[in-house]
Design an enzyme around this catalytic site. Structure first.
Site, PDB file in Angstrom:
ATOM      1  N   ARG A 244     108.739  22.095 160.810  1.00 39.61           N
ATOM      2  CA  ARG A 244     109.956  22.171 161.615  1.00 39.61           C
ATOM      3  C   ARG A 244     109.891  21.305 162.874  1.00 39.61           C
ATOM      4  NH1 ARG A 244     111.237  28.201 163.008  1.00 39.61           N
ATOM      5  NH2 ARG A 244     109.099  27.883 163.633  1.00 39.61           N
TER       6      ARG A 244
ATOM      7  N   ASP B  58     113.099  21.610 158.153  1.00 39.16           N
ATOM      8  CA  ASP B  58     113.202  23.046 158.393  1.00 39.16           C
ATOM      9  C   ASP B  58     113.500  23.675 157.036  1.00 39.16           C
ATOM     10  OD1 ASP B  58     114.108  25.610 158.866  1.00 39.16           O
ATOM     11  OD2 ASP B  58     115.037  25.082 160.783  1.00 39.16           O
ATOM     12  N   VAL B  59     112.627  24.577 156.614  1.00 41.41           N
ATOM     13  CA  VAL B  59     112.725  25.151 155.272  1.00 41.41           C
ATOM     14  C   VAL B  59     114.094  25.778 155.019  1.00 41.41           C
ATOM     15  CG1 VAL B  59     111.731  26.921 153.761  1.00 41.41           C
ATOM     16  CG2 VAL B  59     110.258  25.574 155.205  1.00 41.41           C
TER      17      VAL B  59
ATOM     18  N   LYS C 120      97.803  31.968 150.073  1.00 37.88           N
ATOM     19  CA  LYS C 120      97.848  33.399 150.293  1.00 37.88           C
ATOM     20  C   LYS C 120      98.302  33.698 151.728  1.00 37.88           C
ATOM     21  CE  LYS C 120      93.750  35.694 151.411  1.00 37.88           C
ATOM     22  NZ  LYS C 120      93.243  35.511 152.768  1.00 37.88           N
TER      23      LYS C 120
ATOM     24  N   ASP D 261      93.130  30.564 145.646  1.00 40.95           N
ATOM     25  CA  ASP D 261      92.151  31.486 146.219  1.00 40.95           C
ATOM     26  C   ASP D 261      90.957  30.594 146.513  1.00 40.95           C
ATOM     27  OD1 ASP D 261      89.860  33.120 146.515  1.00 40.95           O
ATOM     28  OD2 ASP D 261      90.973  34.777 145.640  1.00 40.95           O
ATOM     29  N   HIS D 262      90.719  30.297 147.790  1.00 37.59           N
ATOM     30  CA  HIS D 262      89.752  29.236 148.059  1.00 37.59           C
ATOM     31  C   HIS D 262      88.336  29.585 147.592  1.00 37.59           C
ATOM     32  CE1 HIS D 262      88.767  31.430 151.806  1.00 37.59           C
ATOM     33  NE2 HIS D 262      87.654  30.739 151.824  1.00 37.59           N
TER      34      HIS D 262
ATOM     35  N   ASP E  77      93.261  41.108 152.838  1.00 37.92           N
ATOM     36  CA  ASP E  77      92.762  39.801 153.268  1.00 37.92           C
ATOM     37  C   ASP E  77      91.629  39.308 152.368  1.00 37.92           C
ATOM     38  OD1 ASP E  77      92.813  37.647 155.133  1.00 37.92           O
ATOM     39  OD2 ASP E  77      91.054  38.448 156.163  1.00 37.92           O
TER      40      ASP E  77
ATOM     41  N   HIS F  40      89.586  37.482 147.123  1.00 38.77           N
ATOM     42  CA  HIS F  40      88.263  36.848 147.029  1.00 38.77           C
ATOM     43  C   HIS F  40      87.222  37.721 146.314  1.00 38.77           C
ATOM     44  CE1 HIS F  40      90.237  34.156 149.666  1.00 38.77           C
ATOM     45  NE2 HIS F  40      89.903  34.712 150.808  1.00 38.77           N
TER      46      HIS F  40
ATOM     47  N   LYS G 249      84.381  42.514 158.648  1.00 38.92           N
ATOM     48  CA  LYS G 249      84.264  41.638 159.816  1.00 38.92           C
ATOM     49  C   LYS G 249      83.213  42.258 160.733  1.00 38.92           C
ATOM     50  CE  LYS G 249      88.143  39.007 159.259  1.00 38.92           C
ATOM     51  NZ  LYS G 249      87.977  37.595 158.858  1.00 38.92           N
TER      52      LYS G 249
ATOM     53  N   LYS H 196      76.293  36.869 158.233  1.00 40.71           N
ATOM     54  CA  LYS H 196      77.344  36.216 157.450  1.00 40.71           C
ATOM     55  C   LYS H 196      76.728  35.875 156.111  1.00 40.71           C
ATOM     56  CE  LYS H 196      80.385  32.173 157.131  1.00 40.71           C
ATOM     57  NZ  LYS H 196      81.519  32.855 156.488  1.00 40.71           N
TER      58      LYS H 196
END
Ligand code: BG6
Length: 481
Positions: A47, A89-90, A146, A175-176, A233, A238, A334, A339
């Site tokens: 936009r 603009d969508v 997503k 989905d990465h 999430d 995932h 989280k 990690k």
């Protein structure tokens, strides 16, 4: 892989976070590696009122900093020549006329990719406006980012909306995790090695654990995260994909539908949860302040009485020949102690009484997907010296060191696959909806449940209740074994 197909990639949401942090840097890497057709063009749209020069300026300050390797000013300058910008603009049909002209105006675009890196509420209108200018013809592919829905009904709605204008084979749902080398390697490990496949079932495996743990908290995403939570999430997408790749049968071929047919069978074979059974099989957690680190409720844009989960653990069961009776423990969180994304297969005890200390620790296969890519098989060996004691040692391989070759980021691989028209690493509609169907009783239970999530200290391995979830079956989380 070599993408020598000419393309026009139209990137909606081009000024957004995902585009700047991941998509454009990954396209740069593909460019440097010589994987993009020389005429391939990237048309950023959003936009924001700006021209191509201003957009390239923005990339200088927002995308370039995320390029971690193979950077040279010369390559960057050449890459920028591929990039143009158009204000769209969508919600404004007339903007799409200019977009249509910009794309159709190119001579040899027989391959158009539309990447919708925008909020899903814009998908329907974007697709309708694209179709009005012919940008839904057979040679056009549409990529959906997503979150694809917030529950089964909204996901179906999005799929219905898009299906009014695009055929299923034109739709690439990202989905990465599926773009990660390490996850794809699972198929090679499982189906390319005779030593694993015969043991990969309920006769030999006692339990399976799938973990995606993150050390970061919700950072600046409090507003988004609070209406999303860890289940939507990370779990529905995932973790579910990790589960499929771990548990699926060998596909007939690596063609898209053969792979996706087998994945969807796994999700559909999951023993359904009910609103009641969620109480025994699912743990919802939320991190609390510890060691000078904020708790979730103290994060920016998070209501002080939020019940949103930052941690989920699920005890799942796959009700098929191969896996019946084997608990699959899925967890993500989280602000956890480390990690790591990993898959752990705990094998059964041999009940072998030959050794002095009997068999204290059964075999275990640990496949770490990130940050390292390692495979370790823990096995028994004799402790040196008199007597006959055994101890467990890892037999391991670090794939990063053992296998030569550049390991591309997930989004690079996925973008190249879309350009090449390869659907295998993208979610099919039935797969996505089956995953939503599985998690729905959890959402329903939580919507009615007045009990706050279980607290866990920031930078710990999660709530005590998640330990009890495994203890009932005599199991322990990997880090405690
Ligand atoms: C995203 C989630 O899909 O995946 C994020 O929205 C999460 O909350 C991220 O941090 C994790 O991805 P990765 O590749 O860093 O494990």
């Amino acid at each position: 892989m070599n993408t020598q197909t000419d393309f026009d990639l139209v990137l909606f949401g081009a000024t957004g976070d995902l585009a700047m942090r991941k998509l454009l840097p990954c396209l740069y890497q593909a460019h440097v590696a010589g994987l993009l057709h020389p005429q391939g063009r990237i048309l950023g749209v959003s936009r924001s009122e700006m021209d191509t020069a201003a957009f390239r300026e923005k990339m200088e300050s927002h995308a370039k900093i995320h390029i971690k390797q193979h950077f040279s000013e010369q390559d960057w300058a050449a890459f920028l020549q591929r990039v143009e910008y158009l204000t769209v603009d969508v919600t404004r049909a007339e903007d799409f006329r200019s977009l249509g002209e910009a794309v159709h105006g190119r001579k040899n675009t027989d391959n158009v990719v539309i990447y919708l890196s925008t909020a899903p509420k814009f998908f329907a209108q974007a697709c309708e406006n694209l179709a009005a200018v012919g940008l839904n013809a057979d040679h056009v592919r549409v990529v959906l980012e997503k979150p694809l829905g917030t529950d089964l009904a909204t996901s179906q709605q999005i799929n219905d909306d898009v299906a009014r204008f695009f055929k299923e084979e034109q739709i690439y749902r990202i989905d990465h995790y599926l773009g990660k080398e390490s996850l794809q390697n699972l198929l090679a490990l499982r189906f390319g090695n005779i030593v694993f496949e015969p043991l990969w079932n309920n006769k030999y495996v006692k339990s399976v654990q799938l973990t995606i743990a993150e050390q970061l908290g919700v950072e600046e995403r409090g507003e988004f995260y609070d209406i999303t939570g860890a289940l939507r999430d990370m779990v529905q997408n995932h973790l579910m994909q990790m589960l499929c790749m771990t548990a699926m049968e060998a596909p007939k071929s690596l063609d898209a539908d053969d792979v996706r047919d087998e994945k969807v069978k796994v999700i559909k074979a999951l023993k359904p949860l009910t609103v009641e059974s969620v109480n025994e099989n699912v743990v919802r957690g939320q991190y609390t302040a510890a060691g000078g680190v904020n708790g979730y409720l103290q994060e920016n844009n998070v209501p002080a009485d939020s019940f949103t989960e930052t941690y989920v653990a699920i005890k799942a069961e796959i009700d098929n020949e191969r896996w019946r009776g084997v608990p699959f423990y899925l967890r993500t969180g989280k602000r956890m102690a480390g990690k790591v994304a990993e898959i752990v297969l705990n094998f059964k005890d041999l009940n072998q009484k030959l050794f002095e200390n009997s068999v204290v620790a059964p075999n275990r296969l640990v496949i770490e997907l990130q940050p390292n890519e390692t495979v370790s098989l823990y096995m028994q060996v004799k402790t040196p010296g008199a007597g006959n004691r055994v101890e467990r040692v890892p037999l391991g391989v670090d794939l990063g060191k053992a296998v030569a070759g550049r390991r591309a980021e997930a989004y690079e691989r996925l973008l190249l696959d879309v350009i090449d028209g390869k659907l295998a690493l993208f979610n099919r509609r039935d797969e996505l909806e089956a995953a939503w169907e599985y998690v729905m009783p959890i959402l329903d239970n939580w919507a009615q449940n007045t009990q706050a999530p279980h607290g866990y200290a920031a930078h710990s391995w999660g709530p005590e209740a998640a330990r009890s979830l495994l203890a009932a079956n005599g199991d322990k989380w990997h880090e405690e074994q």
